[in-house]
Design an enzyme around this catalytic site. Structure first.
Site, PDB file in Angstrom:
ATOM      1  CG  ASP A 152      -2.114   0.948   0.951  1.00 40.08           C
ATOM      2  OD1 ASP A 152      -2.106   1.635  -0.089  1.00 40.08           O
ATOM      3  OD2 ASP A 152      -3.009   1.008   1.802  1.00 40.08           O
ATOM      4  CG  ASP A 207      -8.071   1.345  19.238  1.00 40.61           C
ATOM      5  OD1 ASP A 207      -9.256   1.509  19.562  1.00 40.61           O
ATOM      6  OD2 ASP A 207      -7.124   1.460  20.041  1.00 40.61           O
ATOM      7  CG  HIS A 247       2.125   3.590  11.103  1.00 43.44           C
ATOM      8  ND1 HIS A 247       2.421   2.622  12.022  1.00 43.44           N
ATOM      9  CD2 HIS A 247       1.292   3.010  10.208  1.00 43.44           C
ATOM     10  CE1 HIS A 247       1.797   1.515  11.680  1.00 43.44           C
ATOM     11  NE2 HIS A 247       1.103   1.709  10.595  1.00 43.44           N
TER      12      HIS A 247
END
EC number: 6.5.1.-
Lengths: 485, 139
Positions: free
Chosen positions: A100, A384, A408
């Site tokens: 990605d 999250d 990140h």
């Protein structure tokens, strides 16, 4: 393979752990993991540290093979891994970027308060869900011809803004101004075009998301002011990447690299690390194609930004300008960049691979928007879906120690099947709603796999980053509504 | 003998597949891949094509084979369910694959698989008439 890693980890201080280069044949430098004592126990539970050691074997690596505190087991590089190689004597590795390419995060500001937004969050989320295609196999709302796509691959977000999907000033607030130089579409296969053409302007699925958040805590009021952030402000966070286009670019060039390894007599412990000298034809071709994919991703987040603005306009009956919906910043966390860094007193031109790691340039660095130059760049760290996100700023220490890099995100601790098992029979959307987080997802399976317990505590990850000096906390924001693919 | 099993990985997912022959282990690997994308996707086989890929060795061939199928899934928007390997060697595989154009409203999808990686990819003949393959997918 999920066995405990028993290799050596030498404690340097409370936040730094060294894998000495003697650990493994082929290591050209030491591995360095940023973590606290408790996290180290968790990190040892899978093979991520072995992957840090493997990255230390890349020809031409400069400084340490680094891992951020959100490190977890990946393929090739660990997630959270950083490896800088010399552009003249070193290699470039597609495995150091991942499939990605330019997966990243963009934050859009508003002048709305939570009181104005919370009563309308259901309406907002369903409008967003309708406007932004998401989920496995989703297709973009706008079809681009191959010449149009080629322009986008060269000009990134700028090409999208020129078509009317955004504001001129947006591009100033994007890493690389939304267009990485060196993009060359001749290095891109027909397959990548085919796979990418219908996916521009889609969120995707898995850990990608779109989130509406409220600023809950300000750690540094002065820098928050520079960033234009204040308590109770509503922000929108977009997390997505280059979709099928980037996946295919990586797939194609990984194959090329398999042959290049033989050609250049490079031997590495993991085939996924396959690489070629940066200056070789294979290395340059990958870099050119990767830059195209990076630009695809910035164009993707730009299109989504446009639909986010339209959705807010529809719900609030006010213009996006009036709602103050400027871009705070847009960062890439899967990318290889050519940067200059000071190493042992010398300025070197390096290829910095960041695989699940965010650039964290400190004050005074070139390439930063003028507005942020005095304080350092915004470092956007999503947590999250149940907890929250942090916005930090880059530091001088990061420039010295981590090639200007921080973490990140939270980082997974639970495998997808473990998460799925622990969430079976539970209504995850209801559980989150009880905590004030409205969630809409294309797939319930995704929701189960992305339960908050599957991730490390983002607060702890950011704490290590701050204490190690790699970035400085500015703001904490909590989600009120999340859209998952 | 099971056709395939899921391997746990912290961020991604792996598959281990078995077969009585190299042909079978490649077909079962493909079934494992599509099982992760969606359970039981095919009702009517409305799509058919041939796939032909080459590789430097068995592992390269396996990874390239699976990535070719993922490409078809993404571009043709088809679930693939039947994999008939017509020719296979150390450096090439040819197959007839069948499936169905998918409709996400009809078949809920489980995972968006980005690619098959080379990480710990293995293809081995464990004993006569028993082949084992393993691979990890980027989710």
């Amino acid at each position: 393979m999920s066995n405990i890693w028993n290799g050596p980890l030498k404690k340097i201080d409370d936040w730094r752990w060294l894998i000495p280069r003697e650990y493994k044949k082929g290591m050209l430098t030491d591995g360095l993991i940023f973590a606290n004592e408790r996290m180290i126990g968790e990190i040892r539970k899978d093979q991520a540290p072995e992957q840090v050691a493997n990255v230390a074997c890349l020809p031409g690596i400069v400084g340490h093979s680094l891992a951020m505190p959100d490190i977890h087991w990946g393929y090739g590089f660990p997630i959270g891994g950083v490896g800088a190689t010399h552009v003249d004597e070193g290699v470039i590795s597609p495995g150091g970027v991942g499939f990605d390419i330019n997966c990243g995060v963009r934050v859009i500001k508003t002048t709305l308060s939570s009181d104005e937004c919370i009563p309308k969050k259901r309406d907002l989320l369903s409008t967003l869900f309708h406007s932004v295609p998401s989920g496995v196999g989703s297709e973009g709302k706008i079809k681009f011809t191959q010449p149009e796509l080629k322009k986008i691959l060269g000009d990134g977000a700028k090409a999208i803004i020129q078509r009317g999907f955004g504001w001129d000033e947006d591009k100033l607030m994007i890493e690389e101004q939304g267009a990485m130089s060196g993009a060359d579409t001749t290095a891109v296969s027909e397959k990548a075009f085919e796979r990418g053409k219908s996916q521009l302007g889609t969120l995707g699925s898995g850990n990608h998301f779109l989130e509406i958040e409220t600023v809950k805590q300000i750690f540094d009021p002065q820098i928050a002011k520079v960033f234009g952030l204040y308590p109770d402000q509503i922000l929108i966070m977009i997390h997505t990447g280059s979709r099928g286009f980037g996946h295919q670019v990586c797939t194609d060039h990984l194959r090329v690299m398999q042959n290049a390894m033989r050609k250049y007599n490079i031997y590495l412990p993991d085939r996924q690390l396959a690489c070629a000298p940066f200056q070789s034809i294979e290395g340059q071709q990958y870099f050119s194609a990767m830059a195209c994919a990076a630009n695809f991703a910035w164009a993707n987040r730009q299109l989504i930004t446009h639909w986010v603005r339209e959705s807010f306009e529809k719900v609030f009956h006010r213009s996006a300008q009036d709602l103050g919906m400027g871009v705070l910043y847009d960062v890439a966390h899967n990318i290889a960049k050519i940067e200059q860094h000071r190493v042992n007193g010398k300025t070197l031109k390096l290829c910095v691979h960041r695989k699940g790691a965010t650039r964290s340039f400190g004050p005074g660095q070139r390439d930063l928007p003028e507005k942020y130059c005095s304080v350092g760049q915004p470092v956007l760290i999503p947590g999250d879906m149940g907890t929250g996100s942090f916005i930090l700023c880059g530091t001088a220490r990061a420039m010295e120690e981590s090639f200007g890099t921080a973490c990140h995100g939270a980082g997974r601790i639970m495998s997808r099947s473990e998460a799925d098992k622990s969430a079976r029979g539970r209504n995850i959307a209801n559980e989150l709603e009880e905590k004030g987080v409205l969630v809409m997802a294309e797939s319930n399976a995704t929701l189960r796999e992305e339960i908050p317990a599957a991730y490390k505590d983002v607060g702890e990850v950011v704490d290590v980053v701050e204490k190690a000096g790699l970035a400085h906390r500015v703001v904490y924001a909590q989600p009120i509504a999340v859209m998952k693919g | 003998m099971k056709s395939y099993e899921v391997l746990n990985h912290t961020a991604d997912i792996g598959i281990v597949a078995w077969g009585k022959s190299l042909e079978e282990v490649f077909a079962h690997s493909a079934q494992g891949l599509f099982y992760l994308i969606a359970e039981n996707p095919c009702y009517k086989l409305t799509f058919e094509t041939t796939v032909s890929v080459d590789g430097n060795d068995y592992e390269d061939l396996l990874v390239t084979w699976l990535n070719e199928l993922l490409y078809l899934f993404d571009v043709e928007q088809v679930f693939l369910c039947e994999f008939q390997i017509t020719e296979i060697g150390q450096y090439f595989v040819k197959a007839k694959v069948k499936g169905e154009t998918y409709n996400s409203a009809k078949y809920p999808l489980k995972h968006s698989v980005k690619a098959c990686t080379y990480y710990e990819a293995r293809v081995e003949e464990q004993k006569p008439d028993l082949w084992r393959a393993q691979f990890y997918l980027d989710i």
